[in-house]
Design a protein around this motif. Sequence first.
Motif, mmCIF file in Angstrom:
data_model
loop_
_atom_site.group_PDB
_atom_site.id
_atom_site.type_symbol
_atom_site.label_atom_id
_atom_site.label_comp_id
_atom_site.label_asym_id
_atom_site.label_seq_id
_atom_site.Cartn_x
_atom_site.Cartn_y
_atom_site.Cartn_z
ATOM 1 N N ILE A 9 0.805 -1.224 0.000
ATOM 2 C CA ILE A 9 0.000 0.000 0.000
ATOM 3 C C ILE A 9 0.836 1.272 0.000
ATOM 4 O O ILE A 9 0.451 2.270 -0.621
ATOM 5 N N LEU A 10 1.994 1.285 0.673
ATOM 6 C CA LEU A 10 2.771 2.529 0.752
ATOM 7 C C LEU A 10 3.155 3.076 -0.627
ATOM 8 O O LEU A 10 2.974 4.281 -0.864
ATOM 9 N N PRO A 11 3.654 2.268 -1.548
ATOM 10 C CA PRO A 11 3.992 2.838 -2.865
ATOM 11 C C PRO A 11 2.778 3.445 -3.578
ATOM 12 O O PRO A 11 2.907 4.445 -4.278
ATOM 13 N N ARG A 19 -1.526 9.851 6.654
ATOM 14 C CA ARG A 19 -1.749 8.437 6.325
ATOM 15 C C ARG A 19 -0.430 7.672 6.259
ATOM 16 O O ARG A 19 -0.308 6.574 6.810
ATOM 17 N N GLU A 20 0.534 8.244 5.564
ATOM 18 C CA GLU A 20 1.825 7.576 5.407
ATOM 19 C C GLU A 20 2.554 7.439 6.746
ATOM 20 O O GLU A 20 3.126 6.391 7.034
ATOM 21 N N ARG A 21 2.520 8.484 7.564
ATOM 22 C CA ARG A 21 3.185 8.427 8.872
ATOM 23 C C ARG A 21 2.560 7.344 9.741
ATOM 24 O O ARG A 21 3.265 6.554 10.380
ATOM 25 N N ARG A 22 1.233 7.279 9.753
ATOM 26 C CA ARG A 22 0.564 6.234 10.541
ATOM 27 C C ARG A 22 0.911 4.838 10.029
ATOM 28 O O ARG A 22 1.175 3.934 10.813
ATOM 29 N N LEU A 23 0.893 4.670 8.720
ATOM 30 C CA LEU A 23 1.242 3.377 8.137
ATOM 31 C C LEU A 23 2.663 2.981 8.518
ATOM 32 O O LEU A 23 2.912 1.849 8.930
ATOM 33 N N ILE A 53 2.349 0.060 11.348
ATOM 34 C CA ILE A 53 2.393 -1.239 10.666
ATOM 35 C C ILE A 53 3.768 -1.545 10.074
ATOM 36 O O ILE A 53 4.393 -2.549 10.414
ATOM 37 N N LEU A 54 4.234 -0.692 9.173
ATOM 38 C CA LEU A 54 5.409 -1.026 8.372
ATOM 39 C C LEU A 54 6.677 -1.286 9.172
ATOM 40 O O LEU A 54 7.227 -2.385 9.119
ATOM 41 N N THR A 55 7.147 -0.296 9.863
ATOM 42 C CA THR A 55 8.438 -0.448 10.529
ATOM 43 C C THR A 55 8.394 -1.459 11.674
ATOM 44 O O THR A 55 9.284 -2.318 11.752
ATOM 45 N N PRO A 56 7.374 -1.432 12.549
ATOM 46 C CA PRO A 56 7.343 -2.479 13.588
ATOM 47 C C PRO A 56 7.278 -3.893 13.010
ATOM 48 O O PRO A 56 7.929 -4.803 13.529
ATOM 49 N N SER A 57 6.523 -4.074 11.937
ATOM 50 C CA SER A 57 6.422 -5.397 11.320
ATOM 51 C C SER A 57 7.743 -5.825 10.714
ATOM 52 O O SER A 57 8.153 -6.977 10.850
ATOM 53 N N MET A 58 8.436 -4.906 10.037
ATOM 54 C CA MET A 58 9.721 -5.257 9.445
ATOM 55 C C MET A 58 10.717 -5.663 10.533
ATOM 56 O O MET A 58 11.448 -6.644 10.374
ATOM 57 N N ILE A 59 10.733 -4.943 11.627
ATOM 58 C CA ILE A 59 11.642 -5.279 12.727
ATOM 59 C C ILE A 59 11.310 -6.668 13.271
ATOM 60 O O ILE A 59 12.204 -7.495 13.489
ATOM 61 N N ALA A 60 10.013 -6.941 13.462
ATOM 62 C CA ALA A 60 9.604 -8.266 13.958
ATOM 63 C C ALA A 60 9.981 -9.361 12.968
ATOM 64 O O ALA A 60 10.449 -10.434 13.369
ATOM 65 N N VAL A 61 9.789 -9.110 11.677
ATOM 66 C CA VAL A 61 10.158 -10.100 10.649
ATOM 67 C C VAL A 61 11.643 -10.422 10.744
ATOM 68 O O VAL A 61 12.029 -11.599 10.738
ATOM 69 N N TRP A 62 12.472 -9.407 10.851
ATOM 70 C CA TRP A 62 13.910 -9.632 10.932
ATOM 71 C C TRP A 62 14.302 -10.369 12.215
ATOM 72 O O TRP A 62 15.060 -11.339 12.165
#
Length: 152
Positions: A30-32, A54-58, A62-71
């Motif tokens: 969604i971000l792009p 919208r982008e800041r909330r995303l 969602i985005l950065t916390p999820s990426m950190i958890a994935v890693w």
Amino acid sequence: MGAGFLGAAYLWVKAAHIIFVIFWMAGMFILPRYLVHHQDGLDDPAERERWELRERRLRNIILTPSMIAVWLIGLVLAVNIGLLEGIQGLAWLHAKLFVVFLLSGYHGWAVGYSKQLATGRATLSTRRLRMMNEVPALAVTIIVILAVVKPF
């Protein structure tokens, strides 16, 4: 099924990894698209502010916390199956980690471009920005094939 030092928790940890991958990829899809709309709305200050919010909330929820958890979870899983022990047959995992690393770089670029748009600066054509939308889909396709098929 227990595996490595995670033992019986292995499948639960793997499930958590998949859940956070889904969250991260939802945001990466969604971000792009947000960036395209944000760039198109740069001439309207009210529209620009809405896209910034919208982008800041995303990014922050969602985005950065999820990426950190994935890693974090992904690296635990990788170490669990022998990444640091030189186990044979893990070339697919090395390739997967490389593509995830590239996707993380794309994530960083998209966040940076979002912040750049917040200052009113658009440096990409709309066409190029729309083409950049396809990067996450290509990356996740490669990652899934590597993780499931394990071609090498």
